[in-house]
Scaffold this motif. Structure first.
Motif, PDB file in Angstrom:
ATOM      1  N   HIS A   1      -1.983  -6.864  -9.436  1.00 22.99           N
ATOM      2  CA  HIS A   1      -3.229  -6.109  -9.615  1.00 22.99           C
ATOM      3  C   HIS A   1      -3.234  -4.939  -8.638  1.00 22.99           C
ATOM      4  CE1 HIS A   1      -4.720  -9.416 -12.021  1.00 22.99           C
ATOM      5  NE2 HIS A   1      -4.309 -10.235 -11.055  1.00 22.99           N
ATOM      6  N   SER A   2      -3.896  -3.860  -9.024  1.00 21.09           N
ATOM      7  CA  SER A   2      -3.945  -2.670  -8.178  1.00 21.09           C
ATOM      8  C   SER A   2      -5.361  -2.171  -8.014  1.00 21.09           C
ATOM      9  CB  SER A   2      -3.099  -1.543  -8.792  1.00 21.09           C
ATOM     10  OG  SER A   2      -1.754  -1.933  -8.883  1.00 21.09           O
ATOM     11  N   VAL A   3      -5.586  -1.478  -6.906  1.00 21.11           N
ATOM     12  CA  VAL A   3      -6.872  -0.863  -6.629  1.00 21.11           C
ATOM     13  C   VAL A   3      -6.608   0.431  -5.861  1.00 21.11           C
ATOM     14  CG1 VAL A   3      -7.234  -2.143  -4.468  1.00 21.11           C
ATOM     15  CG2 VAL A   3      -9.203  -1.257  -5.714  1.00 21.11           C
ATOM     16  N   VAL A   4      -7.415   1.456  -6.144  1.00 17.83           N
ATOM     17  CA  VAL A   4      -7.291   2.725  -5.441  1.00 17.83           C
ATOM     18  C   VAL A   4      -8.240   2.716  -4.254  1.00 17.83           C
ATOM     19  CG1 VAL A   4      -7.599   5.232  -5.596  1.00 17.83           C
ATOM     20  CG2 VAL A   4      -6.633   3.977  -7.536  1.00 17.83           C
ATOM     21  N   LEU A   5      -7.708   3.065  -3.090  1.00 18.19           N
ATOM     22  CA  LEU A   5      -8.517   3.202  -1.877  1.00 18.19           C
ATOM     23  C   LEU A   5      -8.588   4.687  -1.540  1.00 18.19           C
ATOM     24  CD1 LEU A   5      -6.417   0.570  -1.396  1.00 18.19           C
ATOM     25  CD2 LEU A   5      -7.984   0.333   0.494  1.00 18.19           C
ATOM     26  N   TYR A   6      -9.700   5.115  -0.963  1.00 19.20           N
ATOM     27  CA  TYR A   6      -9.843   6.530  -0.657  1.00 19.20           C
ATOM     28  C   TYR A   6     -10.613   6.711   0.645  1.00 19.20           C
ATOM     29  CZ  TYR A   6     -14.784   6.329  -1.884  1.00 19.20           C
ATOM     30  OH  TYR A   6     -16.114   6.027  -1.914  1.00 19.20           O
ATOM     31  N   GLN A   7     -10.505   7.904   1.157  1.00 15.47           N
ATOM     32  CA  GLN A   7     -11.332   8.316   2.285  1.00 15.47           C
ATOM     33  C   GLN A   7     -12.626   8.872   1.720  1.00 15.47           C
ATOM     34  OE1 GLN A   7     -10.878   8.255   5.720  1.00 15.47           O
ATOM     35  NE2 GLN A   7      -9.214   6.873   5.173  1.00 15.47           N
TER      36      GLN A   7
ATOM     37  N   VAL B   1       0.864  -1.177   0.000  1.00 16.97           N
ATOM     38  CA  VAL B   1       0.000   0.000   0.000  1.00 16.97           C
ATOM     39  C   VAL B   1       0.900   1.226   0.000  1.00 16.97           C
ATOM     40  CG1 VAL B   1      -1.771   1.295   1.265  1.00 16.97           C
ATOM     41  CG2 VAL B   1      -1.827  -1.204   1.250  1.00 16.97           C
ATOM     42  N   ALA B   2       0.649   2.143  -0.934  1.00 15.54           N
ATOM     43  CA  ALA B   2       1.465   3.350  -1.053  1.00 15.54           C
ATOM     44  C   ALA B   2       0.554   4.561  -1.218  1.00 15.54           C
ATOM     45  CB  ALA B   2       2.403   3.224  -2.253  1.00 15.54           C
ATOM     46  N   PRO B   3       0.983   5.708  -0.675  1.00 20.92           N
ATOM     47  CA  PRO B   3       0.150   6.909  -0.788  1.00 20.92           C
ATOM     48  C   PRO B   3       0.106   7.446  -2.215  1.00 20.92           C
ATOM     49  CG  PRO B   3       2.255   7.444   0.228  1.00 20.92           C
ATOM     50  CD  PRO B   3       2.224   5.945   0.039  1.00 20.92           C
ATOM     51  N   LEU B   4      -1.061   7.970  -2.546  1.00 24.77           N
ATOM     52  CA  LEU B   4      -1.246   8.727  -3.778  1.00 24.77           C
ATOM     53  C   LEU B   4      -1.587  10.150  -3.344  1.00 24.77           C
ATOM     54  CD1 LEU B   4      -3.392   6.197  -5.864  1.00 24.77           C
ATOM     55  CD2 LEU B   4      -0.986   6.753  -6.199  1.00 24.77           C
ATOM     56  N   GLU B   5      -2.277  10.889  -4.166  1.00 26.30           N
ATOM     57  CA  GLU B   5      -2.683  12.246  -3.782  1.00 26.30           C
ATOM     58  C   GLU B   5      -4.101  12.254  -3.223  1.00 26.30           C
ATOM     59  OE1 GLU B   5      -4.036  13.858  -8.096  1.00 26.30           O
ATOM     60  OE2 GLU B   5      -1.884  13.735  -7.743  1.00 26.30           O
ATOM     61  N   ARG B   6      -4.492  13.363  -2.614  1.00 29.70           N
ATOM     62  CA  ARG B   6      -5.859  13.614  -2.136  1.00 29.70           C
ATOM     63  C   ARG B   6      -6.423  12.474  -1.267  1.00 29.70           C
ATOM     64  NH1 ARG B   6      -6.344  14.457  -7.764  1.00 29.70           N
ATOM     65  NH2 ARG B   6      -7.551  12.558  -7.741  1.00 29.70           N
ATOM     66  N   LYS B   7      -5.673  12.052  -0.261  1.00 28.72           N
ATOM     67  CA  LYS B   7      -6.127  11.027   0.685  1.00 28.72           C
ATOM     68  C   LYS B   7      -6.454   9.713   0.002  1.00 28.72           C
ATOM     69  CE  LYS B   7      -7.566  13.963   4.420  1.00 28.72           C
ATOM     70  NZ  LYS B   7      -8.389  14.025   5.586  1.00 28.72           N
ATOM     71  N   GLN B   8      -5.690   9.374  -1.013  1.00 27.46           N
ATOM     72  CA  GLN B   8      -5.849   8.111  -1.718  1.00 27.46           C
ATOM     73  C   GLN B   8      -4.651   7.217  -1.434  1.00 27.46           C
ATOM     74  OE1 GLN B   8      -6.057   9.151  -5.843  1.00 27.46           O
ATOM     75  NE2 GLN B   8      -8.227   9.628  -5.780  1.00 27.46           N
ATOM     76  N   LEU B   9      -4.889   5.923  -1.522  1.00 29.81           N
ATOM     77  CA  LEU B   9      -3.823   4.935  -1.402  1.00 29.81           C
ATOM     78  C   LEU B   9      -3.924   3.979  -2.589  1.00 29.81           C
ATOM     79  CD1 LEU B   9      -4.267   4.024   2.363  1.00 29.81           C
ATOM     80  CD2 LEU B   9      -2.367   5.321   1.379  1.00 29.81           C
ATOM     81  N   LEU B  10      -2.796   3.473  -3.016  1.00 29.06           N
ATOM     82  CA  LEU B  10      -2.778   2.467  -4.062  1.00 29.06           C
ATOM     83  C   LEU B  10      -2.413   1.146  -3.407  1.00 29.06           C
ATOM     84  CD1 LEU B  10      -2.942   1.800  -7.099  1.00 29.06           C
ATOM     85  CD2 LEU B  10      -0.459   2.150  -7.176  1.00 29.06           C
TER      86      LEU B  10
END
Length: 160
Positions: free
Chosen positions: A20-26, A5-14
């Protein structure tokens, strides 16, 4: 299994696993932008997917005429937001007797390895969705064709 799990922008995680990948968000109410799944949604999808596969396997073992399974999951939270109950409404499609339906729903909780990992402080219940009217008429055929592509329990890709 290796999960990253790695941070993306705007409170998102990859989240990444097995290529396979999925975007997680608040959620928006917590400052997120709604750009992906909330972790709780993925948890419930995982629980539901394992339960559906377990129900199909149980039916096969017992020689029951289960054609397909659709599951609707709902969590209930307390005032602090902690999950205290998860209810699964399983639509068991096929020529099953009421006794067979009840037996499958009784056994799935103890046989599904992912559901068994739920902490004992969280109540887990399985209900027959067709008797309750929820999910009536829903089957795997209602899943968008592009989402079904490449999905099969045999390949392990997914279990719709």
């Amino acid at each position: 299994m290796n999960i990253q799990v790695a941070p993306l922008e705007r409170k998102q995680l990859l989240g990444t696993a097995g290529g396979h990948s999925v975007v997680l968000y608040q959620p928006v109410e917590r400052g997120g932008d709604g750009g992906g799944f909330r972790p709780t949604e993925l948890w419930l999808i995982g629980l539901s997917g394992c339960a559906a596969g377990t129900l199909k396997g149980l039916a096969r073992e017992k020689g029951y005429a289960l054609e397909s399974v659709s599951i609707e999951a709902e969590e209930e939270t307390d005032a602090e937001g902690a999950i205290f109950r998860v209810t699964f409404r399983a639509a068991l499609h096929g020529a099953l007797t009421p006794s067979e339906r009840a037996q499958l729903l009784r056994e799935v909780k103890g046989r599904c390895k992912v559901v068994r990992t739920v902490h004992p402080s969280i109540s887990v219940a399985f209900r027959d969705a067709l008797e309750a009217g929820s999910l009536a008429g829903v089957s795997g055929d209602t899943v968008q064709p592009e989402l079904r592509a490449g999905c099969s329990s045999e390949s392990g890709a997914c279990c719709i």
